[in-house]
Design a protein around this motif. Structure first.
Motif, mmCIF file in Angstrom:
data_model
loop_
_atom_site.group_PDB
_atom_site.id
_atom_site.type_symbol
_atom_site.label_atom_id
_atom_site.label_comp_id
_atom_site.label_asym_id
_atom_site.label_seq_id
_atom_site.Cartn_x
_atom_site.Cartn_y
_atom_site.Cartn_z
ATOM 1 N N GLY A 217 0.804 -1.229 0.000
ATOM 2 C CA GLY A 217 0.000 0.000 0.000
ATOM 3 C C GLY A 217 0.834 1.275 0.000
ATOM 4 N N SER A 218 2.053 1.195 -0.545
ATOM 5 C CA SER A 218 2.927 2.382 -0.598
ATOM 6 C C SER A 218 2.641 3.219 -1.838
ATOM 7 C CB SER A 218 4.396 1.958 -0.657
ATOM 8 O OG SER A 218 4.736 1.238 0.475
ATOM 9 N N TYR A 219 3.268 4.366 -1.852
ATOM 10 C CA TYR A 219 3.099 5.303 -2.973
ATOM 11 C C TYR A 219 4.465 5.687 -3.529
ATOM 12 C CZ TYR A 219 -1.561 5.844 -0.990
ATOM 13 O OH TYR A 219 -2.817 5.599 -0.508
ATOM 14 N N ILE A 220 4.475 6.051 -4.806
ATOM 15 C CA ILE A 220 5.711 6.520 -5.456
ATOM 16 C C ILE A 220 5.452 7.888 -6.077
ATOM 17 C CG2 ILE A 220 7.253 6.119 -7.436
ATOM 18 C CD1 ILE A 220 6.993 3.117 -6.869
ATOM 19 N N VAL A 221 6.402 8.780 -5.873
ATOM 20 C CA VAL A 221 6.385 10.066 -6.580
ATOM 21 C C VAL A 221 7.711 10.130 -7.341
ATOM 22 C CG1 VAL A 221 6.328 12.591 -6.350
ATOM 23 C CG2 VAL A 221 4.981 11.154 -4.771
ATOM 24 N N ASN A 222 7.650 10.165 -8.654
ATOM 25 C CA ASN A 222 8.904 10.221 -9.430
ATOM 26 C C ASN A 222 9.042 11.558 -10.142
ATOM 27 O OD1 ASN A 222 11.328 9.646 -10.600
ATOM 28 N ND2 ASN A 222 10.481 8.348 -12.231
ATOM 29 N N VAL A 223 10.004 12.348 -9.644
ATOM 30 C CA VAL A 223 10.323 13.625 -10.283
ATOM 31 C C VAL A 223 11.777 13.630 -10.757
ATOM 32 C CG1 VAL A 223 8.582 15.013 -9.094
ATOM 33 C CG2 VAL A 223 10.812 14.654 -8.010
ATOM 34 N N GLY A 224 12.404 12.434 -10.742
ATOM 35 C CA GLY A 224 13.809 12.335 -11.185
ATOM 36 C C GLY A 224 13.854 12.206 -12.693
ATOM 37 N N ARG A 225 13.942 10.978 -13.161
ATOM 38 C CA ARG A 225 13.902 10.697 -14.599
ATOM 39 C C ARG A 225 13.065 9.437 -14.804
ATOM 40 N NH1 ARG A 225 15.117 15.225 -15.352
ATOM 41 N NH2 ARG A 225 17.097 16.049 -16.093
ATOM 42 N N GLY A 226 12.443 9.339 -15.989
ATOM 43 C CA GLY A 226 11.562 8.201 -16.255
ATOM 44 C C GLY A 226 12.254 6.863 -16.077
ATOM 45 N N ALA A 227 13.524 6.786 -16.501
ATOM 46 C CA ALA A 227 14.234 5.503 -16.458
ATOM 47 C C ALA A 227 14.640 5.084 -15.047
ATOM 48 C CB ALA A 227 15.450 5.544 -17.376
ATOM 49 N N HIS A 228 14.316 5.883 -14.044
ATOM 50 C CA HIS A 228 14.517 5.405 -12.666
ATOM 51 C C HIS A 228 13.530 4.290 -12.331
ATOM 52 C CE1 HIS A 228 16.629 9.379 -11.605
ATOM 53 N NE2 HIS A 228 17.504 8.414 -11.515
ATOM 54 N N ILE A 229 12.383 4.327 -12.990
ATOM 55 C CA ILE A 229 11.369 3.292 -12.742
ATOM 56 C C ILE A 229 11.394 2.310 -13.903
ATOM 57 C CG2 ILE A 229 8.888 2.847 -12.606
ATOM 58 C CD1 ILE A 229 8.508 5.342 -11.097
ATOM 59 N N SER A 230 11.325 1.037 -13.581
ATOM 60 C CA SER A 230 11.114 0.043 -14.617
ATOM 61 C C SER A 230 9.614 0.076 -14.901
ATOM 62 C CB SER A 230 11.570 -1.328 -14.114
ATOM 63 O OG SER A 230 11.128 -2.303 -15.006
ATOM 64 N N GLU A 231 9.224 0.754 -15.975
ATOM 65 C CA GLU A 231 7.796 1.008 -16.218
ATOM 66 C C GLU A 231 6.965 -0.274 -16.327
ATOM 67 O OE1 GLU A 231 7.471 3.818 -19.461
ATOM 68 O OE2 GLU A 231 8.113 5.498 -18.180
#
Ligand code: NDP
Length: 310
Positions: A217-231
């Motif tokens: 039940g966690s949340y992610i906020v990504n304001v770094g770069r798209g490739a930080h997340i494995s989409e």
């Protein structure tokens, strides 16, 4: 002094005006492929076209119009190592990041995402209030921008975590560092805010294995770069409820393609890379200050460390 300016959008006039205001003695030369250019002292750009690399190898320093270096690092082999590549430090981006991240964190903590969905369904229903003690916020990357975000979050009273490359001692923040600190950081953060630079070490840092280390039940906020997340890893974790929601400002491919499945997932909030825009006047003012330092032979801050990649 001559400044070589390149803008991919071609909108050079306001930049030329700002340089004229801050550095009237400088001549701004707009880079154009095939043009016969006079020798220039400094280059100002974001992502250079391939054809510009030979000209970049002849300037005294390169100034980036953004905080990250990933856009130019792929060309760094063509830029001699003695030419410093200088990034922006904050230049008005810290406060924007603080606004964006604080808004996103509060939206999840106060369950406003759920209330938005309820309102669309015409449902009047009060959900249980959350306890801040169960809502630690973890910030990945506490440099110029991440530290601003941490300070902005402090007055709200969330438990705060930070993860960086080198050890940090931040008042009121539990700090983790390096790969050995990553599991502890992820496992104790209910919201993970990614504010890292994109490097060989951080690409896909939020992959399935690491996202599974975050609490249910966690949340992610990504304001770094798209490739930080494995989409491709994110969507199944959201569907399974392991990740309750994600606010994404950056994507592997930008603009996010129309057929991308993220558009169809209501628990993903999408913004078009606006969490911290380059503010032109602040940026030109900062670059001009550093150019003057460099011209006087002084050390300039915020030079990219090409080994670390940021
Ligand atoms: P800084 O270089 O000031 O800070 C980077 C932070 O990331 C540092 O704390 C650094 O650790 C940490 N870090 C780097 N590599 C690692 C690693 N391998 N493991 C753990 N921590 C690591 O950068 P800024 O704060 O100025 O900017 C951060 C990023 O934000 C930019 O690179 C860019 O990608 C993104 N950005 C996004 C924008 C947007 O609109 N979405 C706008 C502007 C920036 P240490 O302190 O130990 O060096």
């Amino acid at each position: 002094m001559r400044i070589l300016l390149y803008r991919a959008d071609g909108n050079t006039a306001p930049w030329i005006k700002d340089f004229a205001d801050f550095m009237p003695e400088a001549e701004v030369v707009v880079w154009r492929e095939g043009a016969d250019l006079p020798p220039c002292d400094y280059a100002v750009l974001w992502t250079p076209p391939q054809a510009m690399l030979a000209d970049l190898a002849r300037v005294k320093a390169i100034f980036l119009t953004g905080a990250g270096a990933d856009a130019i690092m792929k060309y760094s082999h063509a830029i001699p190592p003695h030419i410093p590549i200088v990034r922006l430090n904050d230049a008005g981006m810290g406060i924007q990041m603080a606004e964006y991240v604080t808004h996103s964190v509060l939206r999840y903590f106060r369950r406003l995402d759920e209330y938005e969905a309820q309102a669309r369904a015409g449902a009047w229903l009060q959900l249980e209030a959350r306890d801040k003690a169960d809502f630690p916020i973890g910030v990945m990357g506490v440099g110029a921008l991440g530290s601003h975000v941490i300070e902005a979050l402090k007055p709200f009273g969330f438990p705060l975590r930070a993860w960086s490359r080198s050890p940090k001692s931040l008042t009121g923040v539990e700090s983790f560092h390096g790969s050995e600190g990553l599991d502890g950081f992820l496992g104790s953060s209910r919201v993970v805010v990614c504010m890292l630079p994109l490097t060989e070490e951080t690409v896909h840092i939020l992959n399935r294995t690491n996202m599974m280390k975050m609490p249910q039940g966690s949340y992610i906020v990504n304001v770094g770069r798209g490739a930080h997340i494995s989409e491709p890893d994110l969507l199944p974790l959201i569907k399974a409820g392991h990740i309750a929601g994600a606010t994404l400002d950056v994507f592997r491919s930008e603009p996010l393609p129309a057929q991308h499945p993220f558009w169809q997932e209501p628990r993903i909030t999408i913004t078009p890379h606006i969490s911290a825009l380059t503010l032109r006047r602040e940026s030109v003012g900062q670059m001009v200050g550093k150019m003057r330092q460099h011209a006087r032979g002084e050390e300039v801050a915020d030079v990219i460390n090409r080994t670390k990649g940021y």
